[in-house]
Design an enzyme around this catalytic site. Sequence first.
Site, PDB file in Angstrom:
ATOM      1  N   GLU A 106       9.416   6.116  -2.170  1.00 22.45           N
ATOM      2  CA  GLU A 106       9.515   6.375  -0.731  1.00 22.45           C
ATOM      3  C   GLU A 106      10.864   5.912  -0.174  1.00 22.45           C
ATOM      4  O   GLU A 106      10.933   5.020   0.670  1.00 22.45           O
ATOM      5  CB  GLU A 106       8.367   5.698   0.022  1.00 22.45           C
ATOM      6  CG  GLU A 106       7.030   6.336  -0.273  1.00 22.45           C
ATOM      7  CD  GLU A 106       5.932   5.899   0.697  1.00 22.45           C
ATOM      8  OE1 GLU A 106       6.064   4.842   1.329  1.00 22.45           O
ATOM      9  OE2 GLU A 106       4.939   6.643   0.812  1.00 22.45           O
ATOM     10  N   GLU A 110       0.773  10.704  -3.296  1.00 22.35           N
ATOM     11  CA  GLU A 110      -0.027   9.589  -2.761  1.00 22.35           C
ATOM     12  C   GLU A 110      -0.764  10.042  -1.516  1.00 22.35           C
ATOM     13  O   GLU A 110      -0.200  10.711  -0.651  1.00 22.35           O
ATOM     14  CB  GLU A 110       0.861   8.426  -2.311  1.00 22.35           C
ATOM     15  CG  GLU A 110       1.431   7.566  -3.386  1.00 22.35           C
ATOM     16  CD  GLU A 110       2.221   6.411  -2.762  1.00 22.35           C
ATOM     17  OE1 GLU A 110       1.866   5.945  -1.666  1.00 22.35           O
ATOM     18  OE2 GLU A 110       3.221   6.012  -3.368  1.00 22.35           O
TER      19      GLU A 110
END
Length: 662
Positions: free
Chosen positions: A150, A305
């Site tokens: 991320e 995710e």
Amino acid sequence: MRLTRVPGLLFGGDYNPEQWPEEVWAEDAKLMVEAGVNMATVAVFSWSRLEPRPGEYDFGWLDRVLDLLHEHGIAADLATATATPPPWLVREHPETMPVDAHGTRLEFGSRQGYCPSSPIFRAATVRLARAMAERYGNHPALAMWHIGNEYADHTLECFCDESARHFRRWLTDRYADIDGLNAAWGTSCWGQHYTDFGQINPPRVAPGPINPAQVLDWRRFCSDALLECFEAEKVVLREVTPDIPVTTNFMSILHGLDYWKWAAAEDFVSDDAYPDPADPTSHTGIALSYDLMRSLKRRPWLLLEQAPSAVSWREVNVPKPPGKMRLDSLQALAHGADGVMFFQWRQAHYGPEKFHSALLPHGGVQTRGWQDTLRLGGDLGKLAEIAGTHGRADVALVLDWDSWWGLEAPESMPTKRLALLRLMRTWYEPLHALGITVDLTPPDRDLSDYRLVIAPNLYLCTEESAANLSAYPGELVVGSFSGVVDAADRIHPGGAPGPLRELLGLSVDEFWPLADGVEQSVRYADGTTGTATRWAEWIRTEGAAGIAEYADGDLAGQPAITRLGRATYVGCALEDVTPVLTDALTRAGVRPVADLPPGVEAGLRTGPDADYLFLLNHGTTTAALTLRAPGTDLLTGRDLHGSIEIGPRDAVVLRTAHEGEK
Ligand code: GLA
Ligand code: GLA
């Protein structure tokens, strides 16, 4: 084309075995098999365990994890483990930690703490990535590389001296000489004329508003600096393992990173999505993100995710009610994902994420959560044939990061009330409710596949983008406050809409931001009315015809919405764009993929032999609708035709003949 060598849809999650004694691992593997898991994300935050001292590796435990996964037929999404530098690096080189705009260097003790411009940090990541690639490049479990984690989460920008030097190099590449920068940044204003690149710093805290052109370049630089970190690792992975696909997990629609640029550097796009279960409209917002993910490379992507139930980082972390985890997963597939993965596999017993849900909850196999995991695994198995099929859209929404950054500059704008995502959602929500597939597109990409292109806002519009939009032969809708500035945030000559002026047949005489709470009434040609809030404009038509006018206030009688040929301009921030949208859809000849009752979402994927129509009931009551064509529901195996019912939070995935063959 499949994302990885693993057949079917990908299913699994982040697996952090280093948080557990090895006795537990065998049970993990057994339960993964039971649930139908075929992919595990491993080693994302494992740097300090894999390289406990500089250059000294401890790969034994990860060898055993990968062997175990492989023995159970589970592939690895293997991280390069560089997301969190270890304590030794930070203590030896405190300058690798990021510095905030006030000059405070941040401490170790969380994660993802690094200065993106630090050569020491970068060299250490590249060294570890090489060690990982050399160690595991031939491991049979390895199916894909996961670089970093991320990017921009926790650390988007660093204001240290190293970053300042890097920013200056980036500016030198962009402007060649200091006068080029002076011209672009308009430094004659407020006495900022520079005589040397060495005088320029990042936009740290200053006594007043900082030059918006400097801030815009800083936003570009920060996105690029992180992308360089990704690229530096990718080069090594390519060299050692040229056949293993490389990705990093995006964060849905994220302000900080220009995902058009980032996606071009990846083999496939992956996303992390965390819609808030407490928000009954969150499925629409996340649908927009998913459409972006599909559009970035115009091919299937991976939901890398999501949360099985609650997260642990909101003020209040509401769980997902029964059926929602499955429905959310099917939604990602409806929007073109080729897999649904989760954070995380086994729920943590300690640390900041111990309350975050997992596929295998604290309570083990007795829990509701585990039953949901089993059910989803079963369903994904039934949907394997959709892997590799793709969505096709007639409508595109324009999204441009430069323009977004310019529009949401912290200071010096006519109003702070125009947020790009809200403007995007105003158009996206009715399209989504109608069941119309929407792509996102940058303004300068080939638009010829679309029948209708909508630019909710294009504050920053280059000559190239304007030329592309002008050459586009389909229906076009441009939202207000567009064509205002060029790439350097300088007002276009003559004012808005700048290079779009001829296309739209108008110029904007004066911006007319509306004070908070003011509702500006707009009257359409048929006498119906609508409401604008936050923004209006005093428009002077130059060939365009008014199709709606302001009905009251200081702007009464002035054109609010105009059209010239196929180009519509909406000169205000409408609360409800349905009348304009319906008209544009009719003119463009765009049809929904299904006739939908409220709360039901549709998505269509096309494969070589069949179409796949997803019908997702996000409501809490049974929904009834009529199918246009018969088909087989892959989830139940039932043949369906005519009127059908879909239970609350349930779905149908209908395999039908191709559109033209029905
Ligand atoms: C003050 C400053 C001016 C200008 C105006 C704008 O008066 O002295 O330089 O910034 O505000 O309103
Ligand atoms: C992000 C991170 C994960 C985890 C989840 C929790 O997606 O990438 O490591 O922290 O959030 O929601």
